[in-house]
Scaffold this active site. Sequence first.
Site, PDB file in Angstrom:
ATOM      1  N   LYS A  16      56.689  39.646  54.104  1.00 31.56           N
ATOM      2  CA  LYS A  16      57.469  39.196  52.779  1.00 31.56           C
ATOM      3  C   LYS A  16      58.294  40.421  52.014  1.00 31.56           C
ATOM      4  CE  LYS A  16      53.606  37.495  50.738  1.00 31.56           C
ATOM      5  NZ  LYS A  16      52.890  37.961  51.976  1.00 31.56           N
ATOM      6  N   ARG A  91      50.978  32.214  43.839  1.00 28.53           N
ATOM      7  CA  ARG A  91      49.900  32.407  44.836  1.00 28.53           C
ATOM      8  C   ARG A  91      49.091  31.050  44.524  1.00 28.53           C
ATOM      9  NH1 ARG A  91      50.579  37.821  46.418  1.00 28.53           N
ATOM     10  NH2 ARG A  91      48.960  38.434  48.034  1.00 28.53           N
ATOM     11  N   ARG A 130      49.642  48.959  58.574  1.00 28.66           N
ATOM     12  CA  ARG A 130      50.746  49.169  57.385  1.00 28.66           C
ATOM     13  C   ARG A 130      50.228  50.601  56.746  1.00 28.66           C
ATOM     14  NH1 ARG A 130      51.709  44.409  53.295  1.00 28.66           N
ATOM     15  NH2 ARG A 130      49.368  44.507  52.802  1.00 28.66           N
ATOM     16  N   ARG A 163      46.847  51.389  51.877  1.00 26.87           N
ATOM     17  CA  ARG A 163      46.222  50.634  50.879  1.00 26.87           C
ATOM     18  C   ARG A 163      44.881  50.414  51.035  1.00 26.87           C
ATOM     19  NH1 ARG A 163      50.494  45.407  50.121  1.00 26.87           N
ATOM     20  NH2 ARG A 163      48.276  44.495  49.427  1.00 26.87           N
ATOM     21  N   ARG A 174      41.086  38.473  51.885  1.00 25.83           N
ATOM     22  CA  ARG A 174      42.307  38.009  51.564  1.00 25.83           C
ATOM     23  C   ARG A 174      42.958  37.015  52.239  1.00 25.83           C
ATOM     24  NH1 ARG A 174      45.291  43.457  52.221  1.00 25.83           N
ATOM     25  NH2 ARG A 174      47.245  42.439  51.462  1.00 25.83           N
TER      26      ARG A 174
HETATM   27  P1  ADP Z   1      53.671  41.325  53.361  1.00 22.06           P
HETATM   28  O1  ADP Z   1      54.650  41.708  51.842  1.00 22.06           O
HETATM   29  O2  ADP Z   1      53.782  39.789  53.313  1.00 22.06           O
HETATM   30  O3  ADP Z   1      52.387  41.685  52.993  1.00 22.06           O
HETATM   31  P2  ADP Z   1      54.850  43.660  54.705  1.00 22.06           P
HETATM   32  O4  ADP Z   1      56.144  43.366  54.586  1.00 22.06           O
HETATM   33  O5  ADP Z   1      54.440  44.792  53.747  1.00 22.06           O
HETATM   34  O6  ADP Z   1      54.140  42.147  54.498  1.00 22.06           O
HETATM   35  O7  ADP Z   1      54.507  43.812  56.103  1.00 22.06           O
HETATM   36  C1  ADP Z   1      53.004  44.060  56.526  1.00 22.06           C
HETATM   37  C2  ADP Z   1      53.234  45.167  57.824  1.00 22.06           C
HETATM   38  O8  ADP Z   1      53.963  44.589  59.069  1.00 22.06           O
HETATM   39  C3  ADP Z   1      54.014  46.403  57.643  1.00 22.06           C
HETATM   40  O9  ADP Z   1      53.286  47.655  57.762  1.00 22.06           O
HETATM   41  C4  ADP Z   1      55.283  46.306  57.792  1.00 22.06           C
HETATM   42  O10 ADP Z   1      56.257  47.668  58.298  1.00 22.06           O
HETATM   43  C5  ADP Z   1      55.069  45.435  59.210  1.00 22.06           C
HETATM   44  N1  ADP Z   1      55.860  44.361  59.588  1.00 22.06           N
HETATM   45  C6  ADP Z   1      56.801  43.689  58.791  1.00 22.06           C
HETATM   46  N2  ADP Z   1      57.745  42.931  59.555  1.00 22.06           N
HETATM   47  C7  ADP Z   1      57.328  43.083  60.893  1.00 22.06           C
HETATM   48  C8  ADP Z   1      57.666  42.677  62.117  1.00 22.06           C
HETATM   49  N3  ADP Z   1      58.515  41.413  62.071  1.00 22.06           N
HETATM   50  N4  ADP Z   1      57.297  43.130  63.134  1.00 22.06           N
HETATM   51  C9  ADP Z   1      56.286  44.094  63.061  1.00 22.06           C
HETATM   52  N5  ADP Z   1      55.812  44.459  61.999  1.00 22.06           N
HETATM   53  C10 ADP Z   1      56.182  44.297  60.848  1.00 22.06           C
HETATM   54  P1  ADP Z   2      50.063  40.989  50.383  1.00 21.28           P
HETATM   55  O1  ADP Z   2      51.498  40.509  50.247  1.00 21.28           O
HETATM   56  O2  ADP Z   2      50.132  42.208  51.143  1.00 21.28           O
HETATM   57  O3  ADP Z   2      49.085  40.159  50.558  1.00 21.28           O
HETATM   58  P2  ADP Z   2      50.118  41.825  47.582  1.00 21.28           P
HETATM   59  O4  ADP Z   2      50.744  42.926  47.496  1.00 21.28           O
HETATM   60  O5  ADP Z   2      51.302  40.811  47.279  1.00 21.28           O
HETATM   61  O6  ADP Z   2      49.705  41.722  48.945  1.00 21.28           O
HETATM   62  O7  ADP Z   2      48.858  41.740  46.626  1.00 21.28           O
HETATM   63  C1  ADP Z   2      47.898  42.518  46.606  1.00 21.28           C
HETATM   64  C2  ADP Z   2      46.956  41.986  45.672  1.00 21.28           C
HETATM   65  O8  ADP Z   2      47.342  42.037  44.338  1.00 21.28           O
HETATM   66  C3  ADP Z   2      46.405  40.701  46.021  1.00 21.28           C
HETATM   67  O9  ADP Z   2      45.146  40.593  46.824  1.00 21.28           O
HETATM   68  C4  ADP Z   2      45.874  40.145  44.666  1.00 21.28           C
HETATM   69  O10 ADP Z   2      44.631  40.837  44.295  1.00 21.28           O
HETATM   70  C5  ADP Z   2      47.015  40.792  43.819  1.00 21.28           C
HETATM   71  N1  ADP Z   2      47.910  39.966  43.378  1.00 21.28           N
HETATM   72  C6  ADP Z   2      49.077  40.000  43.986  1.00 21.28           C
HETATM   73  N2  ADP Z   2      50.184  39.086  43.553  1.00 21.28           N
HETATM   74  C7  ADP Z   2      49.248  38.029  42.927  1.00 21.28           C
HETATM   75  C8  ADP Z   2      49.458  36.796  42.595  1.00 21.28           C
HETATM   76  N3  ADP Z   2      50.763  36.304  42.163  1.00 21.28           N
HETATM   77  N4  ADP Z   2      48.354  36.379  41.658  1.00 21.28           N
HETATM   78  C9  ADP Z   2      47.309  36.789  41.668  1.00 21.28           C
HETATM   79  N5  ADP Z   2      46.963  37.910  42.233  1.00 21.28           N
HETATM   80  C10 ADP Z   2      48.106  38.736  42.703  1.00 21.28           C
END
Ligand code: ADP
Ligand code: ADP
Length: 220
Positions: A16, A91, A130, A163, A174
Site C-alpha cells: 500500500k 481499518r 522491509r 520497524r 498483525r
Molecule cells: P504496506 O504499506 O502495505 O504495509 P509496503 O509498501 O511497505 O506495504 O511494502 C512492504 C515491503 O514489501 C516493503 O519492503 C516494500 O519495499 C516491498 N514491496 C512492496 N511492493 C512489492 C512488490 N510488488 N514486490 C516485492 N516487494 C514489494
Molecule cells: P502496515 O501497512 O505495514 O500494516 P501501518 O504502517 O499502516 O502498517 O501501521 C502500523 C501500525 O500503526 C498498526 O499495526 C497499528 O498499530 C497502527 N495503525 C496504523 N493505522 C491505523 C488505523 N487506521 N487504525 C488503528 N491503528 C492504526
Amino acid sequence: MASLRVVLLGPPGAGKGTQAKLLREQFEACQVSTGDILRKAVADQSPLGKEASAFIKRGDLVPDSVIVKLVAERLNEKDCAPGFILDGFPRTIPQAQSLEEILQKMGLGLQAVLLVQVPHTVIVERLAGRRTCKNCGALYHLNFNPSTKESICDRCGGELQQRDDDREETISARLKVYDNQTAPLVDYYRQRGILREIDGVGNVEDIRHRLIKTLEDRAT
Ligand code: ADP
Ligand code: ADP
Ligand code: ZN
C-alpha cells in the site's frame, strides 16, 4: 493531472505504502498514511505518540477515536484539497463510518476502494525484509528492492532501519488483527459498489499498472 479520492486496502505488507507514493506522482492527491503519522509521533514523543506506542508495539490497532481525529485533521490540510490516497485507513468498520461522515461534511465521496490482495506467505516475506529510511521514509526491501549501499538510503543518504513491528512475533499478531478487524471492510465497500480488487502479487511496476488500469476503467 486528474484528482483522486481513494482508499488503498489490504493486509500489512501488501504494498500500500509503495503504491500510494507512486500514485501520488501521477495524480493530484496527498498521501495519508496513518502508520507514518503515528510512527513520527512516537519518534517525537508527542502526546499522540505516547498514547499510540504500546498498541503499535503489540501489533494492535490504536483506538478508533484517536485515529479518526488524526485523519479528519490531515484531510483538512492544504495538500489534500485536490484529492487524497488513504493508506492504512480505515481499518475497522467504525473508522469507515467516520470517514463517510468526514467526507460528507466536506461534500466529497470516495471514488474507489482498491483492495490489494496478497497471500499470507508473500506478506511474511515482504514484511521481514522491509527497511525504511529514518530520514525520508523511502521504502526498501532486502531482496526485492535493496538500496545500492547497505543500510543507506539512495535518495537522501539516511540510515535504513527495520520497524519494531516487522519482527516475526508481531507480524503474526498483525495478520490476525487484519483478518478479524479490517477484512470485514471488504464486504462493507463491496456492498457500496466501490470495491475494486487488484492482484498484489508481482513486481512493483506490474501492480502500479494494474492500479492505474483499474482507475481508468472506473472513469469510463
Ligand atoms: P504496506 O504499506 O502495505 O504495509 P509496503 O509498501 O511497505 O506495504 O511494502 C512492504 C515491503 O514489501 C516493503 O519492503 C516494500 O519495499 C516491498 N514491496 C512492496 N511492493 C512489492 C512488490 N510488488 N514486490 C516485492 N516487494 C514489494
Ligand atoms: P502496515 O501497512 O505495514 O500494516 P501501518 O504502517 O499502516 O502498517 O501501521 C502500523 C501500525 O500503526 C498498526 O499495526 C497499528 O498499530 C497502527 N495503525 C496504523 N493505522 C491505523 C488505523 N487506521 N487504525 C488503528 N491503528 C492504526
Ligand atoms: Zn532517505
